[in-house]
Design a protein around this motif. Structure first.
Motif, PDB file in Angstrom:
ATOM      1  N   SER A   1      28.223  49.153 -14.422  1.00 52.14           N
ATOM      2  CA  SER A   1      29.069  48.983 -15.596  1.00 52.14           C
ATOM      3  C   SER A   1      30.142  47.928 -15.351  1.00 52.14           C
ATOM      4  N   THR A   2      30.449  47.164 -16.379  1.00 51.35           N
ATOM      5  CA  THR A   2      31.553  46.213 -16.273  1.00 51.35           C
ATOM      6  C   THR A   2      32.870  46.956 -16.064  1.00 51.35           C
ATOM      7  N   LEU A   3      32.933  48.214 -16.498  1.00 53.98           N
ATOM      8  CA  LEU A   3      34.135  49.018 -16.255  1.00 53.98           C
ATOM      9  C   LEU A   3      34.329  49.260 -14.760  1.00 53.98           C
ATOM     10  N   GLU A   4      33.221  49.464 -14.061  1.00 55.15           N
ATOM     11  CA  GLU A   4      33.291  49.663 -12.615  1.00 55.15           C
ATOM     12  C   GLU A   4      33.823  48.411 -11.932  1.00 55.15           C
ATOM     13  N   ILE A   5      33.347  47.252 -12.378  1.00 56.18           N
ATOM     14  CA  ILE A   5      33.788  45.990 -11.787  1.00 56.18           C
ATOM     15  C   ILE A   5      35.268  45.755 -12.066  1.00 56.18           C
ATOM     16  N   LYS A   6      35.702  46.052 -13.293  1.00 52.82           N
ATOM     17  CA  LYS A   6      37.113  45.876 -13.639  1.00 52.82           C
ATOM     18  C   LYS A   6      38.007  46.790 -12.802  1.00 52.82           C
ATOM     19  N   LYS A   7      37.541  48.001 -12.564  1.00 53.85           N
ATOM     20  CA  LYS A   7      38.319  48.934 -11.758  1.00 53.85           C
ATOM     21  C   LYS A   7      38.488  48.404 -10.343  1.00 53.85           C
TER      22      LYS A   7
END
Length: 486
Positions: free
Chosen positions: A426-432
């Motif tokens: 997920s792009t959310l994982e990368i942002k985190k």
């Protein structure tokens, strides 16, 4: 030369009822409650609560707690038979009861409107001794202050505007004089023409100290170097230690760049977020509940049914009575549709959030944002058999209370990217991970985007520098130069 063409176009139009249902689905809890009150005020045939005396009545409200029964019976518009509900009242009760109160009824006490930001400034002006012209100019200047506390117009423009719109003829010197009066008002910094002046006004209202004086000099004479965080230049310019400069900058960082926004009496209403759902962990399993405020008990007015029955038993039916019957039928139809629409709204909200909960089960069980899976609207739409637009309406406006805080549902949706193992993440994982990397950096030497890209690549996420910049901006994180600390 004229040519004829045959063009077939297939289109689908939503009925007014379908459009209204979509609008109901989109409303969050507080807005839904307001919409419910409006509907009940507009339709006297719709009443709150369960109808105890008419258990077999087809209009009685049902228990809405069972959300698993997706194929439950729905009330259809043809269910109301006009021949079964008739009345001989020339003047229906609803026309004589509106706005009438008995002595025993409680009445709502209106609250006083909070004083506005600008009115508070005008009230403060009353403490100054001003002649009529000065007061007119000062009040005009107050009216020129925006909600953030700034006057974003030049003095010559203000002079011209007063002459053309107010018939107040003055000069720039008088306007400047009145600006000094405005700058004495609270909150400190109000009436500034730009950020530099706003900060200076606040610093000059502080008790003078070594560090406040240094801060004033920096803002007044080295504002560009300060905004660009050229601390080496400031150290060299003022011949001070790192600790002295750090304390002076701390004085500046404590200032309010938007003095108008801090006014507690502002008319802007800040509403607390009311979660539409709640997710709990019970014996290691996820449990979803819908906020009870989204499941009101409604029924069709018994009085309206009796009015219709009375008319049915009457042999003589005047034109006025027939008009009243038509009105009552319209209100009954509307009430019945609204009750059904509320039921459909509840079912739609519940099945959508239930699908999201199970799709992101790993995250909801332990709260680790890196475990959020890539998820798009179509994934959930396919699971529950609803349109993507319906899922979007639920996700964009609803909140869910979790053991890890209250979250906007749309935050759980993200695109997928490949890691160095070829797996979808997920792009959310990368942002985190990007956010954590920036938080752990040396603030004296913040990492530029190209170095951040290299670090994420080492962690198994081959992301381009421009993508790093895009994610950083989405996270509202400034560039490396602006993250620098002394």
């Amino acid at each position: 030369m004229l040519k004829q063409f045959l063009n077939l176009k297939l289109s689908q139009k939503l009925s007014p009822q379908q459009i209204q249902l979509m609008k109901l689905i989109q409303l969050p809890t507080q807005a839904f409650e307001q919409r419910l009150l409006e509907e009940m005020n507009e339709n006297p045939a719709l009443e709150a609560g369960k109808e105890e005396e008419y258990e077999a009545d087809e209009f009685a409200n049902e228990d809405y707690d069972d959300y698993d029964d997706a194929e439950s019976d729905r009330i259809e518009a043809d269910d109301i038979n006009i021949d079964e509900y008739l009345s001989d009242d020339d003047t229906p009760d609803y026309k004589t009861q509106v706005n009438n109160y008995s002595e025993d009824e409680e009445r709502e006490t209106p609250f006083a409107s909070p004083i506005s930001f600008h009115q508070d400034l005008i009230n403060q002006l009353n403490t100054f001794i001003l002649n009529d012209q000065e007061r007119e100019i000062a009040e005009f200047l107050v009216g020129s202050i925006d909600d953030m506390g700034y006057i974003r117009r030049s003095v010559p423009d203000i002079v011209d505007d007063m002459a053309f719109t107010q018939g107040i003829y003055t000069d720039e010197a008088m306007v400047e004089k009145m600006l000094h009066v405005i700058h004495e008002l609270e909150p400190s910094g109000v009436g500034a023409r730009d950020l530099q002046e706003c900060l200076l006004l606040q610093l000059k209202h502080k008790t003078p100290t070594e560090y406040v004086d240094l801060a004033i000099d920096i803002i007044e004479n080295q504002f560009d170097a300060f905004t660009k965080k050229h601390y080496d230049k400031l150290l060299q310019k003022y011949s001070v230690s790192n600790e002295q400069l750090k304390k002076a900058i701390h004085e500046i960082e404590r200032l309010n760049p938007k003095p108008g926004g801090s006014f507690t009496g502002n008319n802007k209403v800040t509403e607390n977020v009311v979660p539409d759902f709640a997710i709990r962990i019970v014996d290691g399993e996820l449990e979803l509940t819908l906020n009870g405020r989204n499941a009101p008990s409604l029924h069709v007015s018994k009085d309206y049914q009796e009015m219709m029955q009375t008319y049915k038993d009457s042999r003589d039916k005047s034109t006025a009575q027939k008009d009243a019957v038509q009105f009552i039928k319209q209100k009954l139809d509307s009430a019945k549709w609204f009750i059904d629409a509320i039921r459909q709204r509840q079912e739609t909200l519940f099945v959508t959030m239930n699908a999201i909960m199970h799709y992101q089960e790993e995250f909801f069980l332990d709260g680790d944002e890196t475990k959020l899976k890539p998820m798009i609207l179509k994934d959930i739409a396919d699971m529950v058999g609803l349109d993507i637009s319906t899922i979007s309406r639920v996700a964009n406006s609803k909140y869910v209370e979790t053991p890890y805080g209250t979250k906007l549902i749309k935050e759980f949706f993200s695109e997928a990217m490949k890691n160095d193992q070829g797996e979808d993440v997920s792009t959310l994982e990368i942002k985190k991970i990007l956010k954590n990397t920036i938080e752990e950096e040396d603030k004296k030497k913040p990492l530029p985007d190209d170095q951040l890209a290299d670090i994420l690549k080492e962690k198994g996420y081959p992301i381009a520098r421009r993508t790093i910049a895009k994610y950083r901006e989405q996270l509202d994180i400034p560039v490396a130069r602006m993250r620098k600390k002394i």
